[in-house]
Scaffold this active site. Sequence first.
Site, PDB file in Angstrom:
ATOM      1  NE  ARG A 107      -8.421  -1.550  -5.186  1.00  0.00           N
ATOM      2  CZ  ARG A 107      -8.511  -2.018  -3.957  1.00  0.00           C
ATOM      3  NH1 ARG A 107      -8.698  -3.300  -3.750  1.00  0.00           N
ATOM      4  NH2 ARG A 107      -8.428  -1.204  -2.925  1.00  0.00           N
ATOM      5  CG  HIS A 134      -4.548   2.007  -1.253  1.00  0.00           C
ATOM      6  ND1 HIS A 134      -5.683   2.623  -1.759  1.00  0.00           N
ATOM      7  CD2 HIS A 134      -4.979   0.894  -0.572  1.00  0.00           C
ATOM      8  CE1 HIS A 134      -6.745   1.896  -1.409  1.00  0.00           C
ATOM      9  NE2 HIS A 134      -6.346   0.860  -0.703  1.00  0.00           N
ATOM     10  CD  GLN A 137      -6.018   1.687   3.825  1.00  0.00           C
ATOM     11  OE1 GLN A 137      -6.780   1.005   3.142  1.00  0.00           O
ATOM     12  NE2 GLN A 137      -6.203   1.858   5.128  1.00  0.00           N
ATOM     13  CG  ASP A 229      -0.488  -4.145   2.895  1.00  0.00           C
ATOM     14  OD1 ASP A 229      -1.479  -4.897   3.016  1.00  0.00           O
ATOM     15  OD2 ASP A 229      -0.210  -3.566   1.822  1.00  0.00           O
ATOM     16  CB  CYS A 269      -4.434  -1.178   4.472  1.00  0.00           C
ATOM     17  SG  CYS A 269      -3.516  -2.528   3.716  1.00  0.00           S
ATOM     18  NE  ARG A 297      -9.885   3.371   2.332  1.00  0.00           N
ATOM     19  CZ  ARG A 297      -9.693   2.478   1.340  1.00  0.00           C
ATOM     20  NH1 ARG A 297      -9.279   1.256   1.635  1.00  0.00           N
ATOM     21  NH2 ARG A 297      -9.870   2.803   0.073  1.00  0.00           N
TER      22      ARG A 297
HETATM   23  N1   CP Z   1      -7.694  -1.672   2.238  1.00  0.00           N
HETATM   24  C1   CP Z   1      -8.300  -1.891   1.058  1.00  0.00           C
HETATM   25  O1   CP Z   1      -8.117  -1.170   0.068  1.00  0.00           O
HETATM   26  O2   CP Z   1      -9.144  -2.957   1.079  1.00  0.00           O
HETATM   27  P1   CP Z   1      -9.870  -3.586  -0.208  1.00  0.00           P
HETATM   28  O3   CP Z   1      -8.822  -4.223  -1.065  1.00  0.00           O
HETATM   29  O4   CP Z   1     -10.837  -4.574   0.373  1.00  0.00           O
HETATM   30  O5   CP Z   1     -10.564  -2.486  -0.940  1.00  0.00           O
HETATM   31  N1  NVA Z   2      -0.695  -3.946  -0.749  1.00  0.00           N
HETATM   32  C1  NVA Z   2      -1.996  -4.550  -0.880  1.00  0.00           C
HETATM   33  C2  NVA Z   2      -3.044  -3.622  -0.396  1.00  0.00           C
HETATM   34  C3  NVA Z   2      -4.457  -4.153  -0.459  1.00  0.00           C
HETATM   35  C4  NVA Z   2      -5.465  -3.184   0.030  1.00  0.00           C
HETATM   36  C5  NVA Z   2      -2.233  -4.954  -2.326  1.00  0.00           C
HETATM   37  O1  NVA Z   2      -1.963  -4.167  -3.231  1.00  0.00           O
HETATM   38  O2  NVA Z   2      -2.689  -6.082  -2.544  1.00  0.00           O
END
Ligand code: CP
Ligand code: NVA
Length: 310
Positions: A107, A134, A137, A229, A269, A297
């Site tokens: 990440r 993502h 997701q 989101d 998400c 997930r």
């Molecule tokens: N949806 C998602 O990726 O959640 P987290 O940021 O908690 O991993």
């Molecule tokens: N768009 C959000 C998704 C989190 C899972 C972010 O990047 O913070």
Amino acid sequence: MVKHVLRGSDFLSLSGLSGNELEDFVYESCRLKKEGTKGFRPLSNRSIGLLFEKPSTRTRVSFEVAILSLGGHPLVLQAEELQMRRGETIEDTAKVLSRYLDGLVVRTFGQKRLESIAASSDIPVINALSDECHPCQALADMLTILEYKGEFRQLELSYLGDGNNVTHSLMRAGTKLGMNVHIATPCGHEPMDSIVSECEEYCEISGGSLKLTDEPFEAAENADILYTDVWVSMGSSEDADEARSKFLPFQVNEKMLEVASDDVIVMHCLPAHRGEEITDDVIDGSHSVVWDQAENRLHAQIALLAMIYG
Ligand code: CP
Ligand code: NVA
């Protein structure tokens, strides 16, 4: 077959999968979810690193559990606890990690940074969220849609809010699978042009469609799926107060549900900012599928790892 495409490969975005391969993936993850993974240990004697440069609840925990359930050993590597914090480059870090590990779930920030990590290591690298997309997701989202709607083609998939990483992967998946995708964002928050063009090409093959608008009610009308989101993503410099005034008309609330289809499902998400992009009554209401979506997930990532290492 999707298994052959994924085996031993990086998974940095959905771009490398055709619509048929993505569909194949979703059906396979549905089958694995039903049948379970008892005795199936493709990760036996394998260690997978989870390198996180941003916070996470779902992605980190579901990957840890997925790796364990396939017989592997997960190692959580928070970036601030590594020598990266003292200036070691991400490329050098990736080079070294790939001598110990059999895979890296990452990440991070820019897609280029992720590509550079993948180029520096000779083990599969999986995108666990970048600023651009993502994809894990979206795999779980498609599994959830299949479970609730039983099909993909010609479903009306409407996303309201910021054109962000989640939007990009959702658009790619939806258009590859033949859905009619509507994206409603305030001006200046549209999805990236290059990804819009890519999705338009997917529509030509799949028979789906893609529409961008700044009118949230227009996008929500007759929606089979309403998706939202957070308004301000991790790492964004957007001011939260400014965002609130711009995005409020895009909130998924009871009024928005009234114009959607009667059996609309509401997706997010997570994490949600309740009272901002979605109201309590909607996220906790009868149309919401967000908890199944979060559970998926795990199932989608078990399928992904099984195909990469199977
Ligand atoms: N949806 C998602 O990726 O959640 P987290 O940021 O908690 O991993
Ligand atoms: N768009 C959000 C998704 C989190 C899972 C972010 O990047 O913070």
